[in-house]
Design a protein around this motif. Structure first.
Motif, PDB file in Angstrom:
ATOM      1  N   ILE A   1      40.651  31.278  45.370  1.00 25.07           N
ATOM      2  CA  ILE A   1      40.395  32.272  44.327  1.00 25.07           C
ATOM      3  C   ILE A   1      41.342  33.464  44.485  1.00 25.07           C
ATOM      4  CG2 ILE A   1      38.682  33.906  43.442  1.00 25.07           C
ATOM      5  CD1 ILE A   1      36.546  31.781  44.251  1.00 25.07           C
ATOM      6  N   MET A   2      41.541  33.921  45.733  1.00 26.58           N
ATOM      7  CA  MET A   2      42.459  35.023  45.983  1.00 26.58           C
ATOM      8  C   MET A   2      43.885  34.657  45.562  1.00 26.58           C
ATOM      9  SD  MET A   2      41.140  36.449  49.698  1.00 26.58           S
ATOM     10  CE  MET A   2      42.451  37.680  49.783  1.00 26.58           C
TER      11      MET A   2
ATOM     12  N   TYR B   1      44.734  32.460  43.274  1.00 29.95           N
ATOM     13  CA  TYR B   1      44.776  32.328  41.812  1.00 29.95           C
ATOM     14  C   TYR B   1      44.937  33.695  41.145  1.00 29.95           C
ATOM     15  CZ  TYR B   1      43.283  31.166  37.058  1.00 29.95           C
ATOM     16  OH  TYR B   1      43.210  31.016  35.695  1.00 29.95           O
ATOM     17  N   PHE B   2      44.210  34.698  41.660  1.00 30.92           N
ATOM     18  CA  PHE B   2      44.267  36.034  41.067  1.00 30.92           C
ATOM     19  C   PHE B   2      45.319  36.920  41.740  1.00 30.92           C
ATOM     20  CE2 PHE B   2      39.846  34.833  39.902  1.00 30.92           C
ATOM     21  CZ  PHE B   2      39.955  34.981  38.533  1.00 30.92           C
ATOM     22  N   GLN B   3      46.130  36.304  42.625  1.00 35.80           N
ATOM     23  CA  GLN B   3      47.226  36.996  43.303  1.00 35.80           C
ATOM     24  C   GLN B   3      46.741  38.246  44.064  1.00 35.80           C
ATOM     25  OE1 GLN B   3      50.123  37.673  40.182  1.00 35.80           O
ATOM     26  NE2 GLN B   3      50.844  35.560  40.245  1.00 35.80           N
ATOM     27  N   LEU B   4      45.657  38.069  44.799  1.00 39.02           N
ATOM     28  CA  LEU B   4      45.112  39.159  45.605  1.00 39.02           C
ATOM     29  C   LEU B   4      45.765  39.120  46.978  1.00 39.02           C
ATOM     30  CD1 LEU B   4      41.318  38.767  44.739  1.00 39.02           C
ATOM     31  CD2 LEU B   4      42.957  40.314  43.680  1.00 39.02           C
ATOM     32  N   LYS B   5      46.296  40.243  47.407  1.00 39.22           N
ATOM     33  CA  LYS B   5      46.982  40.315  48.690  1.00 39.22           C
ATOM     34  C   LYS B   5      46.064  40.805  49.814  1.00 39.22           C
ATOM     35  CE  LYS B   5      50.714  39.112  46.587  1.00 39.22           C
ATOM     36  NZ  LYS B   5      51.169  37.700  46.693  1.00 39.22           N
ATOM     37  N   SER B   6      45.079  41.638  49.453  1.00 39.83           N
ATOM     38  CA  SER B   6      44.193  42.221  50.462  1.00 39.83           C
ATOM     39  C   SER B   6      42.867  41.476  50.496  1.00 39.83           C
ATOM     40  CB  SER B   6      43.941  43.702  50.146  1.00 39.83           C
ATOM     41  OG  SER B   6      42.890  44.213  50.926  1.00 39.83           O
ATOM     42  N   PHE B   7      42.438  41.107  51.704  1.00 38.52           N
ATOM     43  CA  PHE B   7      41.144  40.434  51.812  1.00 38.52           C
ATOM     44  C   PHE B   7      40.012  41.374  51.434  1.00 38.52           C
ATOM     45  CE2 PHE B   7      37.461  38.559  53.930  1.00 38.52           C
ATOM     46  CZ  PHE B   7      37.608  37.236  53.579  1.00 38.52           C
ATOM     47  N   ALA B   8      40.253  42.683  51.566  1.00 41.71           N
ATOM     48  CA  ALA B   8      39.231  43.655  51.191  1.00 41.71           C
ATOM     49  C   ALA B   8      38.844  43.513  49.731  1.00 41.71           C
ATOM     50  CB  ALA B   8      39.729  45.075  51.470  1.00 41.71           C
ATOM     51  N   SER B   9      39.803  43.075  48.899  1.00 38.68           N
ATOM     52  CA  SER B   9      39.505  42.876  47.477  1.00 38.68           C
ATOM     53  C   SER B   9      38.432  41.824  47.275  1.00 38.68           C
ATOM     54  CB  SER B   9      40.777  42.458  46.723  1.00 38.68           C
ATOM     55  OG  SER B   9      41.776  43.440  46.845  1.00 38.68           O
ATOM     56  N   ALA B  10      38.430  40.831  48.152  1.00 38.48           N
ATOM     57  CA  ALA B  10      37.437  39.760  48.043  1.00 38.48           C
ATOM     58  C   ALA B  10      36.039  40.253  48.364  1.00 38.48           C
ATOM     59  CB  ALA B  10      37.805  38.601  48.979  1.00 38.48           C
TER      60      ALA B  10
ATOM     61  N   LEU C   1      31.449  32.283  33.267  1.00 40.67           N
ATOM     62  CA  LEU C   1      32.358  33.418  33.105  1.00 40.67           C
ATOM     63  C   LEU C   1      33.307  33.522  34.297  1.00 40.67           C
ATOM     64  CD1 LEU C   1      33.269  35.893  31.526  1.00 40.67           C
ATOM     65  CD2 LEU C   1      31.451  37.210  32.642  1.00 40.67           C
ATOM     66  N   ALA C   2      32.774  33.297  35.503  1.00 40.19           N
ATOM     67  CA  ALA C   2      33.619  33.346  36.694  1.00 40.19           C
ATOM     68  C   ALA C   2      34.675  32.246  36.664  1.00 40.19           C
ATOM     69  CB  ALA C   2      32.753  33.220  37.945  1.00 40.19           C
ATOM     70  N   ILE C   3      34.291  31.067  36.200  1.00 37.37           N
ATOM     71  CA  ILE C   3      35.210  29.928  36.161  1.00 37.37           C
ATOM     72  C   ILE C   3      36.336  30.165  35.147  1.00 37.37           C
ATOM     73  CG2 ILE C   3      35.408  27.493  35.506  1.00 37.37           C
ATOM     74  CD1 ILE C   3      32.461  27.236  36.557  1.00 37.37           C
ATOM     75  N   LEU C   4      35.989  30.740  33.983  1.00 40.02           N
ATOM     76  CA  LEU C   4      36.954  30.900  32.890  1.00 40.02           C
ATOM     77  C   LEU C   4      37.692  32.234  32.928  1.00 40.02           C
ATOM     78  CD1 LEU C   4      34.690  29.484  30.011  1.00 40.02           C
ATOM     79  CD2 LEU C   4      36.518  28.289  31.232  1.00 40.02           C
ATOM     80  N   ALA C   5      37.328  33.109  33.876  1.00 42.21           N
ATOM     81  CA  ALA C   5      37.882  34.469  33.895  1.00 42.21           C
ATOM     82  C   ALA C   5      39.400  34.464  34.049  1.00 42.21           C
ATOM     83  CB  ALA C   5      37.251  35.270  35.029  1.00 42.21           C
ATOM     84  N   PRO C   6      40.124  35.125  33.112  1.00 44.09           N
ATOM     85  CA  PRO C   6      41.584  35.231  33.253  1.00 44.09           C
ATOM     86  C   PRO C   6      41.994  36.370  34.187  1.00 44.09           C
ATOM     87  CG  PRO C   6      40.884  36.241  31.201  1.00 44.09           C
ATOM     88  CD  PRO C   6      39.645  35.682  31.840  1.00 44.09           C
ATOM     89  N   GLN C   7      41.060  37.289  34.464  1.00 46.94           N
ATOM     90  CA  GLN C   7      41.352  38.423  35.338  1.00 46.94           C
ATOM     91  C   GLN C   7      40.259  38.546  36.404  1.00 46.94           C
ATOM     92  OE1 GLN C   7      41.570  41.445  32.217  1.00 46.94           O
ATOM     93  NE2 GLN C   7      43.789  41.549  32.491  1.00 46.94           N
ATOM     94  N   TYR C   8      40.622  39.180  37.515  1.00 44.42           N
ATOM     95  CA  TYR C   8      39.709  39.248  38.652  1.00 44.42           C
ATOM     96  C   TYR C   8      38.443  40.041  38.337  1.00 44.42           C
ATOM     97  CZ  TYR C   8      38.128  39.780  43.483  1.00 44.42           C
ATOM     98  OH  TYR C   8      37.391  39.744  44.636  1.00 44.42           O
TER      99      TYR C   8
END
Length: 397
Positions: free
Chosen positions: A41-42, A44-53, A97-104
């Motif tokens: 998931i990280m 896919y949404f190009q998240l660099k920080s684990f804190a974002s998760a 909604l989580a599955i289809l979400a285009p943004q985090y």
């Protein structure tokens, strides 16, 4: 207390329990699947920080607290069939909604909605239990409901990995479990039904408000008693495995606690057939849980650590039935009043747990894991202490 079970089809009651149990169990499966897929998931949404998760876990905590507080009002407004259906529908909607979400941020919103539905659902178990089941059957049903999430956790350990391999992407994998929740949601309108919320012993009782509930000591004692167990459980699964102090792997630890939970629930069912007091069960479980925690946190022996983890799981789930029975056995209890009590119970438990969990993290940053884990052990003592403060609603056979 109202008991119309003799007029209610046992088949209908069983089907309602079946739908509700598996709806909540697959809520757990879907939630754990999302946690297992955090890395994908990280990416896919190009998240660099684990804190974002961590926003995901914060979203579920907030959703639980808000959902628990609002559960009674929603039940009174919509009545049981629609209120329970709403909880089930929100679990499905949030999943999609989580599955289809285009943004985090939409993904987090989906998880929030899903968590809100789960929070409503866990509160609605109790009014269903006292309406559809006799006092003799309630301990068994409470034990089943108490282990529903744990059952989902064990199921997730078995099936999530193969499903991910089979379907490749995190969206398809989560959609697979969401489809099962959707099927249960579709079945509910054919199985569920409304019932009187404010009747007890054949008489209609006055509505019971949150303001009234907050003035009663027991509605503070119940979450106080449970909050230490809840905090210890979350620390055990999230902090202890990365503390460097474990004598067994994190996966083995989680599995043993989950299996212990199943054993504890089965023991609670068996015990309810021959023993009818509540406080001694809570007290003994509190002693065993904290004692096993001390042993596991301080041993380097894998066998001792494994046995301790299993005992922790048993002692965490064994007293849940007794704890749930106490408000159900209070004089003149109605489904509506019980919903208000349980909504407060879950909301306050999670508020207390969130505060203590934050303090544990704060202490770990400054004094290390050992000090933080010791604070978790101190918090776990509330289960034992609460057993002296709660009223005894049980009786001799």
């Amino acid at each position: 207390m109202s008991n119309q079970t003799g007029k209610i089809s046992s088949t209908r009651a069983g089907l309602i329990e079946f739908i509700m149990f598996f709806t909540y169990a697959f809520f757990a499966v879907n939630w754990i699947a999302g946690s297992t897929l955090t890395k994908q998931i990280m990416d896919y949404f190009q998240l660099k920080s684990f804190a974002s998760a961590t926003f995901i876990s914060n979203a579920i905590t907030l959703a639980k607290i808000i959902g628990n507080f609002l559960a009674a009002g929603i039940l009174n407004k919509l009545l049981p069939k629609k209120a329970i259906g709403l909880g089930s529908g929100l679990i499905v909607l949030g999943s999609l909604l989580a599955i289809l979400a285009p943004q985090y941020w939409l993904f987090i919103l989906g998880r929030f909605i899903m968590g809100f539905g789960g929070a409503l659902y866990v509160v609605y178990f109790s009014p269903v239990v006292i309406h559809y089941f006799t006092p003799e059957k309630r301990p068994t049903i409470n034990a089943l409901n108490g282990v529903a999430y744990n059952f989902g956790g064990i199921l997730a350990m078995i099936v999530v990995g193969p499903v991910i391999v089979w379907l490749n992407t995190w969206q398809y994998s989560m959609a697979f479990f969401a489809a099962i929740s959707a099927l249960l949601f579709v079945l509910w309108p054919f199985i569920g039904q409304d019932f009187e919320l404010n009747r007890s012993s054949g008489a209609t009782q006055a509505p019971y408000t949150v303001r009234q509930a907050l003035k009663e000591k027991i509605n503070w004692l119940l979450p106080f008693t449970y909050s230490g167990l809840l905090t210890f459980y979350i620390v055990l699964l999230n902090i202890f495995p990365i503390s460097g102090a474990t004598a067994i792997s994190a996966k083995t630890l989680s599995t043993l606690v989950a299996v212990g939970g199943i054993i504890g629930s089965l023991l609670a069912i068996a015990l309810s057939k021959v023993y009818f007091f509540r406080k001694p069960v809570i007290r003994l479980a509190g002693l065993v849980m904290t004692g096993s925690g001390i042993l596991m946190f301080n041993t380097s022996n894998g066998v001792i650590a494994s046995a301790s983890a299993l005992l922790i799981g048993v002692s965490m789930f064994l007293p849940v039935t007794s704890l749930m029975m106490i408000p159900q056995e209070l004089p003149d209890m109605t489904p509506a009043r019980l919903t208000t009590i349980m909504g407060l119970f879950w909301a306050l438990s999670y508020i207390i747990e969130t505060v203590i969990y934050f303090l544990i993290g704060f202490i770990i940053d400054r004094a290390g894991y050992a000090t933080g884990l010791n604070l978790a052990l101190v918090a776990s003592v509330t289960l034992f202490l609460g057993s002296f403060l709660l009223p005894e609603t049980g009786h001799k056979k």
